[in-house]
Every structure is written in structure tokens, then in C-alpha cells.
Design a protein around this motif. Structure first.
Motif, mmCIF file in Angstrom:
data_model
loop_
_atom_site.group_PDB
_atom_site.id
_atom_site.type_symbol
_atom_site.label_atom_id
_atom_site.label_comp_id
_atom_site.label_asym_id
_atom_site.label_seq_id
_atom_site.Cartn_x
_atom_site.Cartn_y
_atom_site.Cartn_z
ATOM 1 N N GLU A 45 0.544 -46.547 22.788
ATOM 2 C CA GLU A 45 0.148 -46.421 21.385
ATOM 3 C C GLU A 45 0.860 -47.464 20.528
ATOM 4 O O GLU A 45 0.283 -48.004 19.577
ATOM 5 C CB GLU A 45 0.450 -45.014 20.876
ATOM 6 N N ALA A 46 2.116 -47.772 20.857
ATOM 7 C CA ALA A 46 2.842 -48.808 20.118
ATOM 8 C C ALA A 46 2.178 -50.170 20.302
ATOM 9 O O ALA A 46 2.026 -50.948 19.342
ATOM 10 C CB ALA A 46 4.301 -48.855 20.588
ATOM 11 N N TRP A 47 1.785 -50.486 21.525
ATOM 12 C CA TRP A 47 1.085 -51.746 21.821
ATOM 13 C C TRP A 47 -0.235 -51.801 21.067
ATOM 14 O O TRP A 47 -0.609 -52.842 20.501
ATOM 15 C CB TRP A 47 0.889 -51.851 23.324
ATOM 16 N N ASP A 48 -0.952 -50.692 21.056
ATOM 17 C CA ASP A 48 -2.224 -50.632 20.345
ATOM 18 C C ASP A 48 -2.020 -50.904 18.857
ATOM 19 O O ASP A 48 -2.778 -51.669 18.240
ATOM 20 C CB ASP A 48 -2.855 -49.252 20.563
ATOM 21 N N ARG A 49 -0.984 -50.315 18.277
ATOM 22 C CA ARG A 49 -0.706 -50.553 16.856
ATOM 23 C C ARG A 49 -0.351 -52.017 16.604
ATOM 24 O O ARG A 49 -0.805 -52.618 15.615
ATOM 25 C CB ARG A 49 0.440 -49.657 16.373
ATOM 26 N N ALA A 50 0.456 -52.587 17.485
ATOM 27 C CA ALA A 50 0.854 -53.987 17.300
ATOM 28 C C ALA A 50 -0.364 -54.904 17.339
ATOM 29 O O ALA A 50 -0.500 -55.817 16.512
ATOM 30 C CB ALA A 50 1.873 -54.382 18.375
ATOM 31 N N SER A 52 -3.472 -54.135 16.643
ATOM 32 C CA SER A 52 -4.330 -53.931 15.467
ATOM 33 C C SER A 52 -3.743 -54.596 14.221
ATOM 34 O O SER A 52 -4.484 -55.010 13.323
ATOM 35 C CB SER A 52 -4.538 -52.436 15.221
ATOM 36 N N LYS A 53 -2.414 -54.719 14.180
ATOM 37 C CA LYS A 53 -1.759 -55.338 13.019
ATOM 38 C C LYS A 53 -1.766 -56.860 13.073
ATOM 39 O O LYS A 53 -1.836 -57.521 12.032
ATOM 40 C CB LYS A 53 -0.303 -54.856 12.927
ATOM 41 N N ASP A 76 8.086 -57.052 15.238
ATOM 42 C CA ASP A 76 7.493 -55.716 15.277
ATOM 43 C C ASP A 76 8.152 -54.846 16.353
ATOM 44 O O ASP A 76 8.028 -55.146 17.545
ATOM 45 C CB ASP A 76 5.994 -55.830 15.545
ATOM 46 N N ASP A 78 7.159 -52.109 17.488
ATOM 47 C CA ASP A 78 6.115 -51.595 18.381
ATOM 48 C C ASP A 78 5.903 -52.523 19.571
ATOM 49 O O ASP A 78 5.720 -52.065 20.707
ATOM 50 C CB ASP A 78 4.794 -51.426 17.621
ATOM 51 N N GLU A 192 -6.996 -54.258 20.448
ATOM 52 C CA GLU A 192 -6.618 -52.899 20.846
ATOM 53 C C GLU A 192 -6.168 -52.941 22.296
ATOM 54 O O GLU A 192 -6.476 -53.877 23.039
ATOM 55 C CB GLU A 192 -7.795 -51.924 20.687
#
Length: 294
Positions: A45-50, A52-53, A76, A78, A192
Motif C-alpha cells: 500500500e505504501a508503494w501504491d501511494r508513492a 500515485s503521488k 517519501d 512510503d 499504481e
């Protein structure tokens, strides 16, 4: 710190037949394998957030591509969380889709990390290409140690090789649209994370996205006589053998994935169509985070 204790336990015992259990305050027990799964999901989930940002649609050197914010990734937490989590994964306990998703995520994250860790040339000039990074004239960036996966040090080349030639099954050549070599002509970095539950769909989408890009993926010219011409990414030339393991030719593999408007023309002319390749632009798909003082 119970979380740290569990993480240490999982790092030490995951995959062992003697996996210990620890009681919680409520009296229930949780095995290290279960905790490892929780921690890896947190990291994903952290990788996914990174992603997306720090991955956005844009243009680099007149090519439409997904632009990577290496400065953002560098700062970051994440991103750091996901990279650190790779060391404690257990590939031998994973199924084929889990391995596929994990290694593609790892390749992309460790490629980003390679740029972050080596952002400057001599005299503090930012690198313009990932190929500016090396360990001397005999060790290219692809052969350098890139990161730790499951307690083993991998180069980017070693991750790609494992993806291309997985144990006990055929490789999926669609991976070449999913792993990204930090360059403009590479496939677009997906904004993602790859997930084992939907990785087949994600890989299909990645290949279609690549073939829809007429500036670096596929461009069809029906007006070239007598049978038209198609220009492809050099990836389809360099790795033709991977596609030809599953289809008579690269075009036979690609035809079901090309834009609908091009599909029938290629089917009707694929044995005579003229094939050429885009020049490969190795310049970075984002600005190198070089901020050292001259």
C-alpha cells in the motif's frame, strides 16, 4: 515494540516449519507468517501511494510519457518502506502471480532507487540517462547491485532474467511493458502497484497502453505501398524471442492488443508489412535529483 518484534521474527523465521506464534493482549495468537503477510500488504500500500503521488502523465522531449518525480520519491517515507520490505519477502512461499507482481514492483522501485542513489555526474552535474551510472567501464548499471530481495542481492538484470525465465513455467513477455528502465522510450511507469489478484489484467493494460503510444510504442502507416508500414519499440526487436516462444511472430503476439483501428489492417498485411523501429531515447523519464553544491 510489538511491531518491530514481529518484523524481526518474520525476517528470521518466515518459511520455516517451526514458525512460532505470539499471543496478543486478547489471548489470540498470530503466526509470523501471518504477520509477514500483514507487513507486506502494508508495504505494498505504501508503494501504491508513492506511485500515485509521483507518477504523472506528461511530455519529455516531445514524447508523451508518464513523468517520474524522482525528487518526490527520494523524500517519501512510503517509498523507503516498500524498498526496505523487499529484504524480508519469501519468494519460495509465493505463487506464480505473487512472484510476477512482486518482482515487477521490485524492478521498478529499485530502478528508481538507482537514479536516486546516483543522481549526479562528476562536478555535480545531474545524470541525463540511467546509463550514465556504472561501476567502472566493465560494470553497467544493469549489472550493479540494485537491492536486496528475500535476503539476496539482485541486480536489475538478475530481476529481469528471473521474470523472463521463471522456474517451472514459461515467462510472460508482457512483462516488457511493465518493467521500466527509467528512460523516455521505456514503457510508461504504471501509477499504481502491481497486485497478484489482478496482475494479468494489469499486464494486458500495460501492453495496450504501450501499443497505443504512436511516439514510442507502435505507429502504423497505411499509405506506404504496397502493404503499409509499422514502426515498433526496439523492445520488440531486442526481446523478439520472448514473444516468439508463444506466437509465430512478434506481430502475431501483438495483434490482439493493438488499437482496434489498426488491428484488421495488420491482420490482413502482417506477412508483407514493412517493420521498422523507433530510435530509442535513453534520456531520463524525469529529472535526476542532483542537488549537491558545486
Amino acid at each position: 515494540n510489538p511491531h518491530a518484534a514481529m518484523q524481526l521474527c518474520c525476517r528470521t523465521w518466515l518459511g520455516s516449519a517451526l514458525v512460532p506464534s505470539f499471543g496478543s493482549s486478547s489471548g489470540s495468537t498470530t503466526t509470523c507468517a501471518q504477520w509477514a503477510n500483514v507487513l507486506q500488504n502494508v508495504a505494498l500500500e505504501a508503494w501504491d501511494r508513492a506511485l500515485s503521488k509521483h507518477v504523472t502523465k506528461g511530455v519529455r522531449e516531445n514524447v508523451h510519457t508518464n513523468v517520474v518525480d524522482y525528487w518526490g520519491f527520494r523524500d517519501d517515507p512510503d517509498f523507503d518502506t516498500f524498498v526496505a520490505s523487499l529484504e524480508s519477502v519469501n519468494l519460495t512461499a509465493m505463487g506464480p502471480n505473487e512472484i510476477q507482481a512482486l518482482l515487477m514492483n521490485a524492478y521498478n522501485a529499485l530502478t528508481i532507487k538507482m537514479v536516486i542513489d546516483h543522481p549526479c555526474k562528476s562536478k555535480c552535474q545531474p545524470i541525463s540517462s540511467i546509463r550514465d551510472i556504472s561501476n567502472g567501464p566493465l560494470v553497467t548499471v544493469w549489472k550493479m547491485p540494485a537491492g536486496n530481495i528475500g535476503g539476496k542481492t539482485y541486480s536489475l538484470d538478475a530481476i529481469e532474467t528471473q521474470l523472463r525465465n521463471p522456474a517451472h513455467r514459461s515467462g510472460d513477455p508482457r512483462l516488457h511493458s511493465c518493467i521500466v528502465c527509467a528512460s523516455i522510450s521505456c514503457p510508461n511507469l504504471r501509477p499504481e502497484a502491481f497486485r497478484s489478484s489482478i496482475v494479468d489484467m494489469q499486464m494486458k493494460q500495460q501492453m495496450m497502453d504501450m501499443l497505443n503510444n504512436t511516439e514510442k510504442g507502435l505507429a502504423l502507416d497505411r499509405d506506404v505501398r504496397p502493404n503499409g508500414a509499422v514502426k515498433l519499440s526496439n523492445i520488440f526487436k531486442w526481446y523478439a524471442g520472448d514473444f516468439e516462444k508463444l506466437s509465430p511472430s512478434v506481430l502475431d503476439f501483438l495483434v490482439s492488443l493493438v488499437p482496434e483501428g489498426d488491428k484488421n489492417f495488420i491482420i490482413n498485411h502482417k506477412s508483407q508489412i514493412r517493420v521498422s523501429y523507433f530510435d530509442y531515447n535513453w534520456n531520463l523519464n524525469g529529472d535526476a535529483p542532483c542537488d549537491c553544491v558545486m
